[in-house]
Design a protein around this motif. Structure first.
Motif, PDB file in Angstrom:
ATOM      1  N   ILE A  33     -27.144  48.751  -1.339  1.00  0.00           N
ATOM      2  CA  ILE A  33     -27.322  47.390  -0.815  1.00  0.00           C
ATOM      3  C   ILE A  33     -26.779  47.289   0.602  1.00  0.00           C
ATOM      4  O   ILE A  33     -27.411  46.702   1.488  1.00  0.00           O
ATOM      5  CB  ILE A  33     -26.651  46.356  -1.751  1.00  0.00           C
ATOM      6  CG1 ILE A  33     -27.443  46.237  -3.049  1.00  0.00           C
ATOM      7  CG2 ILE A  33     -26.555  44.986  -1.078  1.00  0.00           C
ATOM      8  CD1 ILE A  33     -26.774  45.396  -4.112  1.00  0.00           C
ATOM      9  N   LYS A  34     -25.600  47.872   0.854  1.00  0.00           N
ATOM     10  CA  LYS A  34     -25.025  47.846   2.212  1.00  0.00           C
ATOM     11  C   LYS A  34     -25.930  48.584   3.188  1.00  0.00           C
ATOM     12  O   LYS A  34     -26.162  48.124   4.307  1.00  0.00           O
ATOM     13  CB  LYS A  34     -23.624  48.458   2.211  1.00  0.00           C
ATOM     14  CG  LYS A  34     -22.573  47.562   1.624  1.00  0.00           C
ATOM     15  CD  LYS A  34     -21.203  48.228   1.682  1.00  0.00           C
ATOM     16  CE  LYS A  34     -20.148  47.348   1.022  1.00  0.00           C
ATOM     17  NZ  LYS A  34     -18.823  47.986   1.006  1.00  0.00           N
ATOM     18  N   SER A  36     -29.119  49.049   2.883  1.00  0.00           N
ATOM     19  CA  SER A  36     -30.317  48.232   3.057  1.00  0.00           C
ATOM     20  C   SER A  36     -30.040  47.075   4.004  1.00  0.00           C
ATOM     21  O   SER A  36     -30.874  46.750   4.862  1.00  0.00           O
ATOM     22  CB  SER A  36     -30.776  47.704   1.696  1.00  0.00           C
ATOM     23  OG  SER A  36     -31.880  46.854   1.839  1.00  0.00           O
ATOM     24  N   ASP A  37     -28.883  46.447   3.861  1.00  0.00           N
ATOM     25  CA  ASP A  37     -28.518  45.358   4.763  1.00  0.00           C
ATOM     26  C   ASP A  37     -28.402  45.841   6.200  1.00  0.00           C
ATOM     27  O   ASP A  37     -28.877  45.182   7.129  1.00  0.00           O
ATOM     28  CB  ASP A  37     -27.189  44.712   4.331  1.00  0.00           C
ATOM     29  CG  ASP A  37     -27.348  43.827   3.105  1.00  0.00           C
ATOM     30  OD1 ASP A  37     -28.500  43.531   2.735  1.00  0.00           O
ATOM     31  OD2 ASP A  37     -26.303  43.451   2.515  1.00  0.00           O
ATOM     32  N   SER A  38     -27.779  46.990   6.406  1.00  0.00           N
ATOM     33  CA  SER A  38     -27.631  47.488   7.780  1.00  0.00           C
ATOM     34  C   SER A  38     -28.986  47.898   8.351  1.00  0.00           C
ATOM     35  O   SER A  38     -29.261  47.685   9.531  1.00  0.00           O
ATOM     36  CB  SER A  38     -26.631  48.639   7.852  1.00  0.00           C
ATOM     37  OG  SER A  38     -26.957  49.654   6.952  1.00  0.00           O
ATOM     38  N   ALA A  41     -30.655  44.667   9.318  1.00  0.00           N
ATOM     39  CA  ALA A  41     -30.076  44.128  10.554  1.00  0.00           C
ATOM     40  C   ALA A  41     -30.591  44.901  11.756  1.00  0.00           C
ATOM     41  O   ALA A  41     -30.945  44.310  12.789  1.00  0.00           O
ATOM     42  CB  ALA A  41     -28.549  44.184  10.491  1.00  0.00           C
TER      43      ALA A  41
END
Length: 132
Positions: A33-34, A36-38, A41
């Motif tokens: 998830i992290k 994917s978030d980065s 962004a």
């Protein structure tokens, strides 16, 4: 009861192992998830940069178009000024034609003016030609 204790220990051991596996899976899911978030962004930043570049090109093209329109307006204004003088001449020629005076008549008038000029100054012209 020793069998039951042993079986209970095995169950607890299996539960502990399952809990550890589940904790490892949860940790991996959190990491995914992290990541994917980065990535999202970064993708958003790249999208913003592309959009800014696209807007800059659009503004440049708009500025070029404004310059071209201004140049066209200037050319049309000059053309209108030129057409004013052309209309005056055209009106004069149209007036001549309405009076029945064509190119032959205008040429005849010019020839008559030249002939009267020569007639008026014939004695001076003759003197210059004779050298005296």
């Amino acid at each position: 009861m020793p069998t039951s204790t042993k079986s209970l220990e095995m169950m607890i051991g299996g539960l502990l192992e399952a809990t550890q596996n589940m904790q490892r899976d949860i940790t991996e899911i959190r990491r995914d998830i992290k990541d994917s978030d980065s990535r999202a962004a970064l993708s958003y930043e790249q999208s913003e940069q592309r959009a800014a570049a696209s807007r800059a090109k659009m503004y440049q093209k708009t500025d070029d178009l404004i310059e071209r329109v201004a140049a066209t307006e200037t050319a049309v204004s000059k053309l209108n000024d030129d057409m004013t003088s052309v209309k005056v001449v055209t009106a004069e020629v149209t007036r001549w034609k309405l009076m029945g005076l064509g190119a032959l008549g205008v040429t005849g008038m010019a020839a008559a003016a030249l002939a009267s000029l020569i007639t008026a100054y014939w004695s001076d012209i003759w003197r210059v030609l004779r050298g005296g």
